[in-house]
Design a protein around this motif. Structure first.
Motif, PDB file in Angstrom:
ATOM      1  N   UNK A  24     -24.512 -68.092 -37.369  1.00 44.41           N
ATOM      2  CA  UNK A  24     -25.432 -67.057 -36.888  1.00 44.41           C
ATOM      3  C   UNK A  24     -24.679 -65.927 -36.172  1.00 44.41           C
ATOM      4  N   UNK A  25     -23.489 -66.210 -35.688  1.00 41.71           N
ATOM      5  CA  UNK A  25     -22.713 -65.229 -34.922  1.00 41.71           C
ATOM      6  C   UNK A  25     -21.578 -64.610 -35.724  1.00 41.71           C
ATOM      7  N   UNK A  26     -21.512 -64.901 -37.011  1.00 37.64           N
ATOM      8  CA  UNK A  26     -20.501 -64.328 -37.893  1.00 37.64           C
ATOM      9  C   UNK A  26     -21.080 -63.069 -38.527  1.00 37.64           C
ATOM     10  N   UNK A  27     -20.388 -61.962 -38.378  1.00 37.24           N
ATOM     11  CA  UNK A  27     -20.903 -60.679 -38.876  1.00 37.24           C
ATOM     12  C   UNK A  27     -20.911 -60.609 -40.406  1.00 37.24           C
ATOM     13  N   UNK A  28     -19.902 -61.170 -41.054  1.00 35.87           N
ATOM     14  CA  UNK A  28     -19.784 -61.117 -42.510  1.00 35.87           C
ATOM     15  C   UNK A  28     -19.625 -62.543 -43.031  1.00 35.87           C
ATOM     16  N   UNK A  29     -20.751 -63.216 -43.241  1.00 32.19           N
ATOM     17  CA  UNK A  29     -20.737 -64.625 -43.630  1.00 32.19           C
ATOM     18  C   UNK A  29     -20.072 -64.844 -44.991  1.00 32.19           C
ATOM     19  N   UNK A  30     -20.337 -64.041 -46.022  1.00 38.19           N
ATOM     20  CA  UNK A  30     -19.664 -64.294 -47.304  1.00 38.19           C
ATOM     21  C   UNK A  30     -18.129 -64.228 -47.205  1.00 38.19           C
ATOM     22  N   UNK A  35     -12.917 -67.397 -46.684  1.00 29.74           N
ATOM     23  CA  UNK A  35     -11.747 -67.812 -45.900  1.00 29.74           C
ATOM     24  C   UNK A  35     -11.817 -69.297 -45.559  1.00 29.74           C
ATOM     25  N   UNK A  36     -12.993 -69.764 -45.186  1.00 35.09           N
ATOM     26  CA  UNK A  36     -13.162 -71.168 -44.822  1.00 35.09           C
ATOM     27  C   UNK A  36     -12.913 -72.077 -46.023  1.00 35.09           C
ATOM     28  N   UNK A  37     -13.458 -71.696 -47.177  1.00 32.73           N
ATOM     29  CA  UNK A  37     -13.302 -72.543 -48.365  1.00 32.73           C
ATOM     30  C   UNK A  37     -11.898 -72.469 -48.952  1.00 32.73           C
ATOM     31  N   UNK A  38     -11.091 -71.538 -48.518  1.00 30.26           N
ATOM     32  CA  UNK A  38      -9.688 -71.480 -48.945  1.00 30.26           C
ATOM     33  C   UNK A  38      -8.841 -72.522 -48.216  1.00 30.26           C
ATOM     34  N   UNK A  39      -9.345 -73.025 -47.097  1.00 29.98           N
ATOM     35  CA  UNK A  39      -8.643 -74.084 -46.372  1.00 29.98           C
ATOM     36  C   UNK A  39      -8.733 -75.382 -47.169  1.00 29.98           C
ATOM     37  N   UNK A  40      -7.779 -76.291 -46.998  1.00 33.17           N
ATOM     38  CA  UNK A  40      -7.812 -77.544 -47.761  1.00 33.17           C
ATOM     39  C   UNK A  40      -8.748 -78.606 -47.161  1.00 33.17           C
ATOM     40  N   UNK A  71     -30.683 -68.506 -48.184  1.00 32.05           N
ATOM     41  CA  UNK A  71     -29.987 -69.582 -48.884  1.00 32.05           C
ATOM     42  C   UNK A  71     -29.298 -69.039 -50.134  1.00 32.05           C
ATOM     43  N   UNK A  72     -29.874 -67.994 -50.731  1.00 34.09           N
ATOM     44  CA  UNK A  72     -29.346 -67.435 -51.974  1.00 34.09           C
ATOM     45  C   UNK A  72     -28.061 -66.636 -51.764  1.00 34.09           C
ATOM     46  N   UNK A  73     -27.842 -66.111 -50.580  1.00 37.59           N
ATOM     47  CA  UNK A  73     -26.590 -65.408 -50.307  1.00 37.59           C
ATOM     48  C   UNK A  73     -25.582 -66.302 -49.597  1.00 37.59           C
ATOM     49  N   UNK A  74     -26.066 -67.351 -48.934  1.00 38.00           N
ATOM     50  CA  UNK A  74     -25.159 -68.249 -48.229  1.00 38.00           C
ATOM     51  C   UNK A  74     -24.413 -69.181 -49.189  1.00 38.00           C
ATOM     52  N   UNK A  75     -25.109 -69.715 -50.173  1.00 31.96           N
ATOM     53  CA  UNK A  75     -24.517 -70.732 -51.040  1.00 31.96           C
ATOM     54  C   UNK A  75     -23.382 -70.268 -51.957  1.00 31.96           C
ATOM     55  N   UNK A  76     -23.504 -69.146 -52.663  1.00 28.42           N
ATOM     56  CA  UNK A  76     -22.494 -68.807 -53.682  1.00 28.42           C
ATOM     57  C   UNK A  76     -21.028 -68.855 -53.235  1.00 28.42           C
ATOM     58  N   UNK A  77     -20.649 -68.312 -52.074  1.00 36.53           N
ATOM     59  CA  UNK A  77     -19.227 -68.390 -51.722  1.00 36.53           C
ATOM     60  C   UNK A  77     -18.730 -69.827 -51.513  1.00 36.53           C
ATOM     61  N   UNK A  78     -19.613 -70.711 -51.078  1.00 33.54           N
ATOM     62  CA  UNK A  78     -19.232 -72.115 -50.879  1.00 33.54           C
ATOM     63  C   UNK A  78     -19.140 -72.855 -52.208  1.00 33.54           C
ATOM     64  N   UNK A  79     -20.030 -72.519 -53.141  1.00 34.85           N
ATOM     65  CA  UNK A  79     -20.116 -73.276 -54.383  1.00 34.85           C
ATOM     66  C   UNK A  79     -18.978 -72.991 -55.359  1.00 34.85           C
ATOM     67  N   UNK A  80     -18.151 -72.022 -55.051  1.00 35.43           N
ATOM     68  CA  UNK A  80     -16.994 -71.762 -55.919  1.00 35.43           C
ATOM     69  C   UNK A  80     -15.974 -72.895 -55.834  1.00 35.43           C
ATOM     70  N   UNK A  81     -15.804 -73.487 -54.647  1.00 35.77           N
ATOM     71  CA  UNK A  81     -14.816 -74.545 -54.461  1.00 35.77           C
ATOM     72  C   UNK A  81     -15.422 -75.888 -54.026  1.00 35.77           C
TER      73      UNK A  81
END
Length: 103
Positions: A24-30, A35-40, A71-81
């Motif tokens: 909720x406090x992240x300005x640019x969630x995508x 960046x988060x999903x690039x971590x192992x 939910x439609x904008x939150x999910x896609x960046x996570x679902x790549x990895x």
């Protein structure tokens, strides 16, 4: 301590990422999600007050929330990895559990 809107995540080493009351406090969630999903991380567990359940933008701003994702904008960046292994609702907070895809 780091500023997730500004600082790098590159130094974080963990198996599981747990974020509750953070997005909720992240300005640019995508961008943050990429960046988060690039971590192992093998698993990411997060909660978020989705726009669908908390749609009053003024109330969100009054809480100093910087992001207003559906939910439609939150999910896609996570679902790549990651794949979504669990989804639940606890008092209006959406709880999501992501498991890293086999590469």
């Amino acid at each position: 301590v780091l500023d997730l809107n500004r600082d790098s995540l590159a130094e974080i080493r963990a198996d599981i990422g747990f974020l509750s009351g953070v997005l909720e406090y992240i300005a640019d969630v995508p961008t943050f999600a990429r960046k988060l999903t690039a971590l192992p991380l093998r698993q990411i567990i997060l909660s978020y007050c989705m726009l669908e359940k908390h749609g009053d933008l003024q109330a969100r701003r009054n809480l100093n929330w910087a992001s207003h994702e559906s939910i439609f904008t939150l999910l896609p960046p996570f679902l790549k990895r990651y794949h979504l292994s669990a989804l639940d609702d606890v008092n209006g907070n959406t709880i999501l559990v992501f498991e890293r895809k086999e590469e």
